[in-house]
Design a protein around this motif. Structure first.
Motif, PDB file in Angstrom:
ATOM      1  N   ASP A 101       0.866  -1.183   0.000  1.00 41.47           N
ATOM      2  CA  ASP A 101       0.000   0.000   0.000  1.00 41.47           C
ATOM      3  C   ASP A 101       0.896   1.224   0.000  1.00 41.47           C
ATOM      4  OD1 ASP A 101      -1.775   2.225   1.172  1.00 41.47           O
ATOM      5  OD2 ASP A 101      -3.207   0.581   0.957  1.00 41.47           O
TER       6      ASP A 101
ATOM      7  N   HIS B  84       0.342   4.043   1.348  1.00 41.29           N
ATOM      8  CA  HIS B  84       0.184   4.849   2.552  1.00 41.29           C
ATOM      9  C   HIS B  84       0.808   4.138   3.755  1.00 41.29           C
ATOM     10  CE1 HIS B  84      -2.407   7.740   0.565  1.00 41.29           C
ATOM     11  NE2 HIS B  84      -3.143   6.744   0.107  1.00 41.29           N
TER      12      HIS B  84
ATOM     13  N   VAL C  34      -1.587   3.185   6.600  1.00 38.39           N
ATOM     14  CA  VAL C  34      -2.424   2.013   6.330  1.00 38.39           C
ATOM     15  C   VAL C  34      -1.628   0.744   6.599  1.00 38.39           C
ATOM     16  CG1 VAL C  34      -3.648   0.716   4.549  1.00 38.39           C
ATOM     17  CG2 VAL C  34      -3.879   3.206   4.661  1.00 38.39           C
ATOM     18  N   ARG C  35      -0.383   0.697   6.113  1.00 40.85           N
ATOM     19  CA  ARG C  35       0.439  -0.495   6.325  1.00 40.85           C
ATOM     20  C   ARG C  35       0.686  -0.721   7.817  1.00 40.85           C
ATOM     21  NH1 ARG C  35       3.765   1.958   2.387  1.00 40.85           N
ATOM     22  NH2 ARG C  35       5.529   2.006   3.845  1.00 40.85           N
TER      23      ARG C  35
ATOM     24  N   ASP D 157      -2.984  -3.264  -2.592  1.00 41.87           N
ATOM     25  CA  ASP D 157      -3.824  -2.124  -2.942  1.00 41.87           C
ATOM     26  C   ASP D 157      -3.796  -1.959  -4.456  1.00 41.87           C
ATOM     27  OD1 ASP D 157      -5.403   0.131  -2.766  1.00 41.87           O
ATOM     28  OD2 ASP D 157      -3.761   1.468  -2.223  1.00 41.87           O
TER      29      ASP D 157
ATOM     30  N   SER E 296      -9.679   0.606  -1.350  1.00 37.02           N
ATOM     31  CA  SER E 296     -10.788   1.501  -1.041  1.00 37.02           C
ATOM     32  C   SER E 296     -11.583   1.832  -2.298  1.00 37.02           C
ATOM     33  CB  SER E 296     -10.270   2.794  -0.410  1.00 37.02           C
ATOM     34  OG  SER E 296      -9.362   3.441  -1.291  1.00 37.02           O
TER      35      SER E 296
ATOM     36  N   LYS F 162     -11.273  -1.899   2.173  1.00 34.87           N
ATOM     37  CA  LYS F 162     -10.505  -1.514   3.358  1.00 34.87           C
ATOM     38  C   LYS F 162     -11.367  -1.264   4.589  1.00 34.87           C
ATOM     39  CE  LYS F 162      -6.393   0.333   1.094  1.00 34.87           C
ATOM     40  NZ  LYS F 162      -5.583   1.527   0.765  1.00 34.87           N
TER      41      LYS F 162
END
Length: 206
Positions: A11, A13, A16-17, A57, A84, A105
């Motif tokens: 991912d 971001h 997020v990880r 992602d 997402s 997500k």
């Protein structure tokens, strides 16, 4: 105790990880072995770490998730798309390229852990919204006339069962199952079991 399922998080971001790692590592049968922030890093990490499951992602700068799927080649890892994105038209391309599952997500952490175990076991898993996208995107000829037994075998293939498991479930020999698999693959024009499972989902079998 069996070895934990080895995970790679992909991912762009970092937050997020970090969040994914935080709650997935609470599961005793899951282990995060690496992270990647873009598609090129992901391909390098897959080659170096040989993970069991990749959480991927789709929307990333540069080489995106679809690009990773298209370039995976013979990699052993099962890919669970975690995105997402709400544009369901991405689903058919991702599954056709080899993704084993597609979830969003906002999925509950316990459900995500369960989804990882499901795709690791060899089954195909789609979130309900993704399933609708796949069905809406289905193309190709109408379903051929499979025999009742061929339909049973195809449904079990779609659930990730091996020939041995299918033989046990249907009370027939493994050789008989192999014959049914060969015949149904020819009828539906599928090259392998993965394509057959995708075909089954598109036609509501299984």
């Amino acid at each position: 105790m069996t070895d934990p399922i080895r995970l790679l998080l992909v991912d762009d971001h970092p937050v997020v990880r970090r969040g994914l790692r935080g709650y997935l590592e609470l599961e005793p049968d899951l282990a995060v072995v690496g992270e990647a922030g873009d598609g090129e890093e992901a391909l390098a990490a897959i080659a170096a770490l040989d993970p069991d499951v990749v959480l991927l992602d789709l929307k990333m700068p540069g080489l995106d998730g679809q690009g990773v799927l298209d370039r995976l080649g013979d990699a052993r890892a099962r890919v669970l798309v975690l995105t997402s994105a709400t544009d369901a038209e991405r689903v058919p391309a991702a599954i056709t390229a080899g993704a084993a599952g597609f979830v969003y997500k906002d999925i509950d952490p316990d459900a995500l852990a369960s989804a990882i175990r499901t795709v690791h076991s060899g089954q195909l898993l789609l979130a309900p919204v993704a399933m609708r996208g796949l069905m809406n995107g289905a193309t190709g000829p109408a379903a051929p006339n499979l025999t009742p037994r061929e339909s049973q075998v195809l449904g079990l293939i779609a659930k990730g069962q091996t020939n041995r498991q299918i033989a046990r479930a249907l009370g027939v020999s493994e050789k008989t199952v192999k014959t049914h698999v060969t015949n149904l693959l020819r009828r539906i024009g599928a090259a392998d079991r993965t394509q057959a499972a995708l075909w089954a989902v598109r036609h509501g079998i299984g």
